[in-house]
Design a protein around this motif. Structure first.
Motif, mmCIF file in Angstrom:
data_model
loop_
_atom_site.group_PDB
_atom_site.id
_atom_site.type_symbol
_atom_site.label_atom_id
_atom_site.label_comp_id
_atom_site.label_asym_id
_atom_site.label_seq_id
_atom_site.Cartn_x
_atom_site.Cartn_y
_atom_site.Cartn_z
ATOM 1 N N GLU A 51 0.370 -3.798 7.827
ATOM 2 C CA GLU A 51 -0.977 -3.324 8.127
ATOM 3 C C GLU A 51 -1.280 -3.460 9.618
ATOM 4 O O GLU A 51 -1.848 -2.553 10.229
ATOM 5 C CB GLU A 51 -2.013 -4.096 7.313
ATOM 6 C CG GLU A 51 -3.429 -3.592 7.513
ATOM 7 C CD GLU A 51 -4.452 -4.386 6.712
ATOM 8 O OE1 GLU A 51 -5.626 -3.996 6.754
ATOM 9 O OE2 GLU A 51 -4.091 -5.376 6.062
ATOM 10 N N LEU A 52 -0.861 -4.574 10.203
ATOM 11 C CA LEU A 52 -1.095 -4.768 11.639
ATOM 12 C C LEU A 52 -0.308 -3.755 12.469
ATOM 13 O O LEU A 52 -0.822 -3.208 13.447
ATOM 14 C CB LEU A 52 -0.733 -6.197 12.052
ATOM 15 C CG LEU A 52 -1.671 -7.271 11.529
ATOM 16 C CD1 LEU A 52 -1.139 -8.657 11.864
ATOM 17 C CD2 LEU A 52 -3.066 -7.097 12.098
ATOM 18 N N ARG A 53 0.927 -3.469 12.075
ATOM 19 C CA ARG A 53 1.725 -2.455 12.797
ATOM 20 C C ARG A 53 1.054 -1.097 12.700
ATOM 21 O O ARG A 53 0.977 -0.351 13.682
ATOM 22 C CB ARG A 53 3.153 -2.400 12.246
ATOM 23 C CG ARG A 53 4.068 -3.471 12.796
ATOM 24 C CD ARG A 53 5.529 -3.192 12.457
ATOM 25 N NE ARG A 53 5.776 -3.135 11.029
ATOM 26 C CZ ARG A 53 6.006 -4.196 10.248
ATOM 27 N NH1 ARG A 53 6.019 -5.390 10.772
ATOM 28 N NH2 ARG A 53 6.233 -4.043 8.959
ATOM 29 N N SER A 54 0.557 -0.768 11.523
ATOM 30 C CA SER A 54 -0.129 0.509 11.328
ATOM 31 C C SER A 54 -1.376 0.600 12.205
ATOM 32 O O SER A 54 -1.630 1.634 12.831
ATOM 33 C CB SER A 54 -0.496 0.675 9.855
ATOM 34 O OG SER A 54 -1.262 1.826 9.666
ATOM 35 N N LEU A 55 -2.137 -0.477 12.260
ATOM 36 C CA LEU A 55 -3.337 -0.490 13.101
ATOM 37 C C LEU A 55 -2.982 -0.367 14.586
ATOM 38 O O LEU A 55 -3.671 0.336 15.328
ATOM 39 C CB LEU A 55 -4.146 -1.765 12.852
ATOM 40 C CG LEU A 55 -4.855 -1.853 11.503
ATOM 41 C CD1 LEU A 55 -5.432 -3.247 11.299
ATOM 42 C CD2 LEU A 55 -5.935 -0.793 11.389
ATOM 43 N N CYS A 56 -1.912 -1.007 14.998
ATOM 44 C CA CYS A 56 -1.480 -0.906 16.399
ATOM 45 C C CYS A 56 -1.013 0.512 16.730
ATOM 46 O O CYS A 56 -1.304 1.027 17.813
ATOM 47 C CB CYS A 56 -0.370 -1.910 16.686
ATOM 48 S SG CYS A 56 -0.945 -3.619 16.766
ATOM 49 N N GLU A 58 -2.054 3.259 15.268
ATOM 50 C CA GLU A 58 -3.260 4.085 15.314
ATOM 51 C C GLU A 58 -4.000 3.871 16.631
ATOM 52 O O GLU A 58 -4.463 4.821 17.258
ATOM 53 C CB GLU A 58 -4.171 3.748 14.140
ATOM 54 C CG GLU A 58 -5.416 4.600 14.079
ATOM 55 C CD GLU A 58 -6.310 4.253 12.900
ATOM 56 O OE1 GLU A 58 -7.392 4.860 12.800
ATOM 57 O OE2 GLU A 58 -5.941 3.384 12.074
ATOM 58 N N ARG A 59 -4.092 2.616 17.065
ATOM 59 C CA ARG A 59 -4.743 2.316 18.343
ATOM 60 C C ARG A 59 -4.023 3.010 19.495
ATOM 61 O O ARG A 59 -4.662 3.627 20.357
ATOM 62 C CB ARG A 59 -4.748 0.794 18.577
ATOM 63 C CG ARG A 59 -5.365 0.390 19.911
ATOM 64 C CD ARG A 59 -4.835 -0.926 20.426
ATOM 65 N NE ARG A 59 -3.389 -0.859 20.588
ATOM 66 C CZ ARG A 59 -2.598 -1.905 20.511
ATOM 67 N NH1 ARG A 59 -3.067 -3.100 20.266
ATOM 68 N NH2 ARG A 59 -1.283 -1.774 20.684
ATOM 69 N N ASP A 60 -2.699 2.937 19.511
ATOM 70 C CA ASP A 60 -1.934 3.566 20.586
ATOM 71 C C ASP A 60 -2.107 5.081 20.585
ATOM 72 O O ASP A 60 -2.206 5.702 21.643
ATOM 73 C CB ASP A 60 -0.457 3.192 20.469
ATOM 74 C CG ASP A 60 -0.205 1.709 20.712
ATOM 75 O OD1 ASP A 60 -1.101 1.030 21.274
ATOM 76 O OD2 ASP A 60 0.872 1.223 20.329
ATOM 77 N N GLN A 61 -2.148 5.673 19.388
ATOM 78 C CA GLN A 61 -2.353 7.121 19.285
ATOM 79 C C GLN A 61 -3.737 7.492 19.819
ATOM 80 O O GLN A 61 -3.888 8.478 20.563
ATOM 81 C CB GLN A 61 -2.207 7.579 17.845
ATOM 82 C CG GLN A 61 -2.408 9.075 17.665
ATOM 83 C CD GLN A 61 -2.304 9.507 16.219
ATOM 84 O OE1 GLN A 61 -2.014 8.704 15.330
ATOM 85 N NE2 GLN A 61 -2.532 10.775 15.976
ATOM 86 N N LEU A 62 -4.741 6.710 19.470
ATOM 87 C CA LEU A 62 -6.101 6.990 19.957
ATOM 88 C C LEU A 62 -6.194 6.826 21.472
ATOM 89 O O LEU A 62 -6.887 7.603 22.140
ATOM 90 C CB LEU A 62 -7.110 6.082 19.252
ATOM 91 C CG LEU A 62 -7.333 6.389 17.772
ATOM 92 C CD1 LEU A 62 -8.162 5.292 17.126
ATOM 93 C CD2 LEU A 62 -7.973 7.746 17.584
#
Length: 117
Positions: A51-56, A58-62
């Motif tokens: 979940e943390l990797r997924s959030l990171c 998504e953050r990088d994409q944004l």
């Protein structure tokens, strides 16, 4: 304090006394809550690594999308401040022939040189 065994024994022994500033049952409840929280992990978070990797990601994409939008906004403001109608018409014709990305490159080169269109 991470070892509550002595505090727990004292609180259990004091159960029933009413002239204490903190009731023993409250102390025991707080100890139980601390132990429960510690048993869940390191106390920092309760999310798994996936979940943390997924959030990171998504953050990088944004962040990347934000940077692209910021660059487009800079080009737009530069054109508004520096281009007259004839230049707009020429750029639109150029975009039809060469594509929008080539116009972006042209504008970026002119912006970096401080040129007027």
């Amino acid at each position: 304090m991470t070892d509550y065994s002595e505090l727990k024994l004292l609180a259990e022994a004091a159960t029933g006394f009413t002239d204490m500033s903190l009731a023993p049952d409250v102390v025991l409840a707080l100890i139980a809550e601390n132990e429960r929280m510690q048993s869940k992990g390191d106390g920092q978070h309760h999310r798994d690594s996936a979940e943390l990797r997924s959030l990171c990601q998504e953050r990088d994409q944004l962040k990347a999308e934000n940077e692209a939008l910021r660059k487009d906004a800079e080009r737009y403001r530069w054109l508004l401040n520096n281009a007259d109608l004839m230049h707009w018409e020429n750029m639109l014709r150029f975009a039809d022939l060469e594509g929008v990305e080539s116009i972006n490159q042209f504008i970026d080169a002119a912006m970096s040189k401080g040129e007027q269109p």
